[in-house]
Design an enzyme around this catalytic site. Structure first.
Site, short mmCIF file in Angstrom:
data_model
loop_
_atom_site.label_atom_id
_atom_site.label_comp_id
_atom_site.label_asym_id
_atom_site.label_seq_id
_atom_site.Cartn_x
_atom_site.Cartn_y
_atom_site.Cartn_z
N VAL A 1 43.13 32.74 43.31
CA VAL A 1 42.30 32.36 42.16
C VAL A 1 40.88 32.86 42.39
CG1 VAL A 1 41.43 30.45 40.77
CG2 VAL A 1 43.71 30.29 41.82
N PHE B 1 50.89 30.91 42.07
CA PHE B 1 51.29 32.27 41.70
C PHE B 1 50.30 33.33 42.19
CE2 PHE B 1 53.62 29.54 38.88
CZ PHE B 1 54.86 30.15 38.78
N GLY B 2 49.37 32.97 43.06
CA GLY B 2 48.47 33.97 43.59
C GLY B 2 47.07 33.44 43.83
N ILE C 1 38.13 31.40 44.94
CA ILE C 1 37.84 29.96 44.92
C ILE C 1 39.07 29.12 45.24
CG2 ILE C 1 35.89 30.12 43.33
CD1 ILE C 1 37.75 29.29 41.07
N GLY C 2 40.21 29.78 45.47
CA GLY C 2 41.41 29.03 45.82
C GLY C 2 42.65 29.88 45.77
N GLY D 1 46.45 29.63 44.09
CA GLY D 1 47.38 28.93 43.23
C GLY D 1 48.82 29.24 43.60
N ASP E 1 54.94 21.59 34.41
CA ASP E 1 54.28 21.49 35.72
C ASP E 1 53.04 20.61 35.65
OD1 ASP E 1 54.20 21.99 38.43
OD2 ASP E 1 53.11 23.88 38.25
#
Length: 203
Positions: free
Chosen positions: A39, A36-37, A31-32, A34, A102
């Site tokens: 999603v 860091f990797g 679904i996306g 991020g 963040d």
């Protein structure tokens, strides 16, 4: 080990369970992407992975320019996010302050009722007992458009650093666009810098 750390450790989910929930990390469940990797969306019936509850309306960042999002909804979203940040800073009920590091619109998730929830705590810092008011790091962490200039310059991380990032988020909601903006010169700038320049020029 602190009570917060114990809770976080208890929330670890075995890799085999995550693989099962995401159909073997199928591309159909992506679904996306991020910071860091990848999603994945999964259904639940070791390895260090971050799992969030799926929120149907996605992130606030995807809705900033939407004309369907009313001002009342925008204000409620900001209030929800502010309460979440206050909860982290006030010790989460255990006298232990969490600094997020963040805060940004893409890290504010919205459920089916448009209730806002703070996500992405990969970069968090835990302040045991709230005995000190800052952390020191050689390199400032976070997303550059939202990073507190004082934190970036000195390496001193305080709860006010999160508040600065939240202020950038509020400007995003007010202006209806993300913090990185494109000028007519075809160069990308950060909204915080543009706001400062316009303020100094009084227009």
């Amino acid at each position: 080990m602190s009570s917060v750390e114990q809770v976080l450790n208890c929330l670890q989910i075995p890799l085999k369970d995550l693989a099962k929930a995401t159909n073997g990390f199928s591309n159909g469940n992506v679904i996306g992407n991020g910071e860091f990797g990848i999603v994945y969306k999964g259904v639940s019936d070791g390895q260090r992975l971050l799992v969030y509850k799926y929120e149907s309306n996605g992130s606030l960042g995807k809705h900033l320019s939407s004309t369907d999002l009313t001002w009342i909804q925008r204000l409620r979203i900001c209030l929800d996010a502010a309460r979440g940040l206050q909860y982290l800073h006030d010790g989460t009920g255990s006298r232990q302050r969490i600094l997020h590091r963040d805060i940004k619109s893409s890290n504010i998730l919205l459920d089916e009722k448009w209730t806002a929830k703070i996500s992405d705590i990969e970069l968090y810092k835990l302040n045991p007992g709230m005995t000190s008011t800052f952390f020191f790091s050689n390199i400032a962490s976070g997303t550059i458009e939202y990073v507190d200039p004082a934190y970036e310059e000195t390496g001193l991380l305080t709860k006010e650093s999160d508040v600065y990032s939240f202020g950038v988020l509020l400007f995003e909601v007010l202006c209806g666009r993300i913090a990185r903006v494109k000028e007519s010169t075809d160069e990308h700038q950060f909204s915080a810098s543009l706001i400062k320049n316009h303020w100094e020029r009084k227009h």
